[in-house]
Design an enzyme around this catalytic site. Structure first.
Site: not given
Length: 200
Positions: A32, A61, A121, A171-172
């Site tokens: 994504e 987003t 989600k 993500g991070s």
């Protein structure tokens, strides 16, 4: 297929293909690109061309039906949002794409499912927590696909799975702006090993 969505927030088009390559090689085949990244539609288009046959490519987003259409035009097949917007969900399904809206409450969960969402989600996962997910899971249709995002990572995958998570958006823990492919590869290999152990 491992149910891990790599969230490449902040990735640039000139680096996205190399990063996606190491993700796919490690066994992560859902990617994504959040729309608040630099030139995100360019990145989605590059990924769709280069990896669309072996990976599910999409955007995160995503806040409007117009965004949905732009992602589809770029070749994306997955729409992920931070919120539960019925217009976005319906536009996603009308475009023949997968819809994963962001939810936190039972009301949002059922609103998303009624609008046609393919899965949910749970975001931010750090606020819901495994205990919160377990409680909500008790009232959801059992076949509902649930991703834990924001607060789920390599150290707590098993706890989330025990609470009812089917997969994760990471993500991070996988990628942050400035990381090169070697950094991402090392993190991806570790994450996949921990995921495999957690679902075994």
């Amino acid at each position: 297929m491992r149910n891990i969505v790599a969230i490449l927030r902040g990735v640039r088009p000139d680096e996205v293909e190399a990063i996606a390559g190491v993700l796919v090689d490690s066994g992560i085949t859902r990617i994504e690109v959040p729309l608040n990244s630099p030139d995100p539609l360019d990145s989605v288009a590059r990924l769709a061309r280069g990896y669309g046959e072996v990976a599910l490519i999409g955007a995160g987003t995503v806040l409007s039906p117009e965004d949905v259409q732009a992602v589809r035009d770029a070749g994306g097949r997955l729409i992920v949002s931070p919120d539960c917007n019925a217009d976005v969900i319906r536009a996603t399904k009308a475009a023949g794409m997968l819809s994963f809206p962001g939810v936190m409450t039972p009301t949002e969960c059922f609103a998303a499912l009624r609008a046609g969402a393919d899965g949910l989600k749970f975001f931010p996962g750090s606020l819901v927590g495994p205990a919160g997910l377990k409680a909500i899971r008790a009232v959801l249709p059992p076949e509902t696909e649930v991703l834990a995002v924001g607060g789920a990572g390599p150290d707590n995958l098993a706890e989330w799975i025990a609470a009812g998570a089917n997969g994760f958006g990471i993500g991070s823990e996988l990628y942050a702006p400035g990381m090169g492919p070697a950094d991402v590869a090392a993190r991806a290999v570790d994450l996949v090993a921990r995921y495999d152990a957690a679902v075994a």
